[in-house]
Design a protein around this motif. Structure first.
Motif, PDB file in Angstrom:
ATOM      1  N   ALA A 187       4.230   1.577   2.349  1.00  0.00           N
ATOM      2  CA  ALA A 187       3.634   2.473   1.311  1.00  0.00           C
ATOM      3  C   ALA A 187       3.246   1.257   0.004  1.00  0.00           C
ATOM      4  N   GLY A 188       2.730   0.113   0.499  1.00  0.00           N
ATOM      5  CA  GLY A 188       2.566  -0.997  -0.503  1.00  0.00           C
ATOM      6  C   GLY A 188       3.517  -1.401  -1.143  1.00  0.00           C
ATOM      7  N   ARG A 189       4.660  -1.132  -0.988  1.00  0.00           N
ATOM      8  CA  ARG A 189       6.061  -1.946  -1.418  1.00  0.00           C
ATOM      9  C   ARG A 189       6.759  -2.678  -0.533  1.00  0.00           C
ATOM     10  N   TRP A 190       7.485  -3.586  -1.024  1.00  0.00           N
ATOM     11  CA  TRP A 190       8.583  -4.350  -0.259  1.00  0.00           C
ATOM     12  C   TRP A 190       9.878  -3.580  -0.072  1.00  0.00           C
ATOM     13  N   ARG A 191      10.412  -3.670   0.964  1.00  0.00           N
ATOM     14  CA  ARG A 191      11.855  -2.781   1.070  1.00  0.00           C
ATOM     15  C   ARG A 191      12.707  -3.836   1.805  1.00  0.00           C
ATOM     16  N   ASP A 192      14.001  -3.884   1.370  1.00  0.00           N
ATOM     17  CA  ASP A 192      14.945  -4.558   2.057  1.00  0.00           C
ATOM     18  C   ASP A 192      15.154  -3.834   3.325  1.00  0.00           C
ATOM     19  N   SER A 193      16.063  -4.436   4.251  1.00  0.00           N
ATOM     20  CA  SER A 193      16.524  -3.987   5.339  1.00  0.00           C
ATOM     21  C   SER A 193      18.172  -4.400   5.491  1.00  0.00           C
ATOM     22  N   VAL A 194      19.021  -3.342   5.812  1.00  0.00           N
ATOM     23  CA  VAL A 194      20.421  -3.826   6.075  1.00  0.00           C
ATOM     24  C   VAL A 194      20.667  -3.855   7.636  1.00  0.00           C
ATOM     25  N   VAL A 195      21.084  -4.940   8.022  1.00  0.00           N
ATOM     26  CA  VAL A 195      21.327  -5.437   9.330  1.00  0.00           C
ATOM     27  C   VAL A 195      22.730  -4.846   9.846  1.00  0.00           C
ATOM     28  N   HIS A 196      22.718  -4.280  10.922  1.00  0.00           N
ATOM     29  CA  HIS A 196      23.866  -4.106  11.819  1.00  0.00           C
ATOM     30  C   HIS A 196      24.054  -4.399  13.205  1.00  0.00           C
ATOM     31  N   ALA A 197      25.106  -5.200  13.512  1.00  0.00           N
ATOM     32  CA  ALA A 197      25.130  -5.867  14.962  1.00  0.00           C
ATOM     33  C   ALA A 197      26.383  -5.590  15.889  1.00  0.00           C
ATOM     34  N   MET A 198      26.327  -5.821  16.977  1.00  0.00           N
ATOM     35  CA  MET A 198      27.382  -5.825  17.904  1.00  0.00           C
ATOM     36  C   MET A 198      27.368  -6.900  18.848  1.00  0.00           C
ATOM     37  N   LEU A 199      28.383  -7.630  19.388  1.00  0.00           N
ATOM     38  CA  LEU A 199      28.594  -8.455  20.133  1.00  0.00           C
ATOM     39  C   LEU A 199      29.363  -7.950  21.515  1.00  0.00           C
ATOM     40  N   ASP A 200      28.674  -8.607  22.696  1.00  0.00           N
ATOM     41  CA  ASP A 200      29.194  -8.083  24.041  1.00  0.00           C
ATOM     42  C   ASP A 200      30.820  -8.133  23.986  1.00  0.00           C
ATOM     43  N   ASP A 201      31.720  -8.860  23.358  1.00  0.00           N
ATOM     44  CA  ASP A 201      33.140  -8.547  23.623  1.00  0.00           C
ATOM     45  C   ASP A 201      33.436  -7.504  22.678  1.00  0.00           C
ATOM     46  N   GLU A 202      32.808  -7.428  21.434  1.00  0.00           N
ATOM     47  CA  GLU A 202      32.966  -5.864  20.776  1.00  0.00           C
ATOM     48  C   GLU A 202      32.661  -4.694  21.692  1.00  0.00           C
ATOM     49  N   TRP A 203      31.849  -4.741  22.470  1.00  0.00           N
ATOM     50  CA  TRP A 203      31.303  -3.620  23.401  1.00  0.00           C
ATOM     51  C   TRP A 203      32.400  -3.362  24.337  1.00  0.00           C
ATOM     52  N   ARG A 204      32.865  -4.492  25.021  1.00  0.00           N
ATOM     53  CA  ARG A 204      33.908  -4.502  26.349  1.00  0.00           C
ATOM     54  C   ARG A 204      35.176  -3.789  25.377  1.00  0.00           C
ATOM     55  N   SER A 205      35.657  -4.191  24.262  1.00  0.00           N
ATOM     56  CA  SER A 205      36.905  -3.457  23.696  1.00  0.00           C
ATOM     57  C   SER A 205      36.752  -2.223  23.350  1.00  0.00           C
ATOM     58  N   LEU A 206      35.538  -1.769  23.106  1.00  0.00           N
ATOM     59  CA  LEU A 206      35.459  -0.368  22.695  1.00  0.00           C
ATOM     60  C   LEU A 206      35.466   0.518  24.343  1.00  0.00           C
TER      61      LEU A 206
END
Length: 184
Positions: A163-182
Motif C-alpha cells: 500500500a505504498g509503505r514499507w513494512r517490517d517482517s518478523v521472522v519465525h523459524a524451526m530446525l530439524d532437530d527441534e521438529w524431531r524433539s516435538l
C-alpha cells in the motif's frame, strides 16, 4: 517430489488443480485474508496465473517450490493455500507461508496447516531449517507459529512494500532437530 499428499485429522495438503482458481481467489482476492500478507488482494486474472504457474512448477526437476491446496477433509473443500520454497542461498532450507479463508479462522486450522507444512519439509524433503515471516501486527500468526514450536528470531526492517509503505517482517523459524524433539 510429485505429487504431494499429506494429511492431519482435519486437513489435507495436495497439489493445486485448475479447478481451484475460484477457491484460491476467495483467499487471495479477499482484503481481510490478505491484510497481513505481503501483497494487495489479487484479481481473478492474477490468481489464474498463480495457479497455472504453481501447477507448471510442480513437475519441474529439480522442484524448488511447493504451492499446495489446503483441503478441509470432511467437506472436501479448499480452505487455504500453503507454500514451501526452497532457499537457494541456504543449504537444506526453505521459506514457508500460508493463508486461510477468513470464515475458517479461529478453529485451529492455522496450527494444523503449519504442522503439515513443517512435517512435509522436515520429514519428506529432509530440510534442516524452515522459516517464515509475518506482519508485526499479525498476532494470530505469531501465536500460531509459537504454538507449532517455531522460534521468533527477529525483525527484518522495511522488508515489504505494501500500500505504498514499507513494512517490517518478523521472522519465525524451526530446525530439524527441534521438529524431531516435538514429534517424540
Amino acid at each position: 517430489m510429485y505429487p504431494v499428499k499429506r494429511s492431519s485429522s482435519r486437513l489435507e495438503l495436495r497439489e493445486l488443480v485448475p479447478e481451484d482458481v475460484d477457491a484460491v481467489l476467495a483467499i487471495y482476492g479477499s482484503p481481510e485474508a490478505t491484510e497481513h500478507l505481503s501483497f494487495e488482494p489479487r484479481t481473478r486474472g492474477q490468481v489464474d496465473q498463480i495457479v497455472e504457474r504453481s501447477i507448471a512448477s510442480a513437475t519441474t526437476e529439480p522442484r524448488s517450490e511447493y504451492a499446495l491446496a489446503l483441503i478441509e477433509r470432511h467437506r472436501r473443500e479448499l480452505i487455504g493455500f500453503g507454500r514451501l520454497a526452497l532457499d537457494p542461498h541456504q543449504q537444506r532450507a526453505a521459506t514457508f507461508g500460508f493463508a486461510l479463508r477468513p470464515d475458517t479462522w479461529g478453529v485451529g486450522y492455522g496450527l494444523e496447516t503449519v504442522r503439515l507444512l513443517l512435517g512435509f519439509g522436515f520429514e519428506d524433503l529432509g530440510l534442516h531449517r524452515i522459516w517464515g515471516a509475518r506482519s508485526p501486527l499479525n498476532e494470530a500468526s505469531a501465536k500460531t507459529m509459537a504454538a507449532a514450536g517455531m522460534v521468533e528470531e527477529g525483525t527484518i526492517r522495511s522488508h515489504i512494500m505494501k500500500a505504498g509503505r514499507w513494512r517490517d517482517s518478523v521472522v519465525h523459524a524451526m530446525l530439524d532437530d527441534e521438529w524431531r524433539s516435538l514429534c517424540r
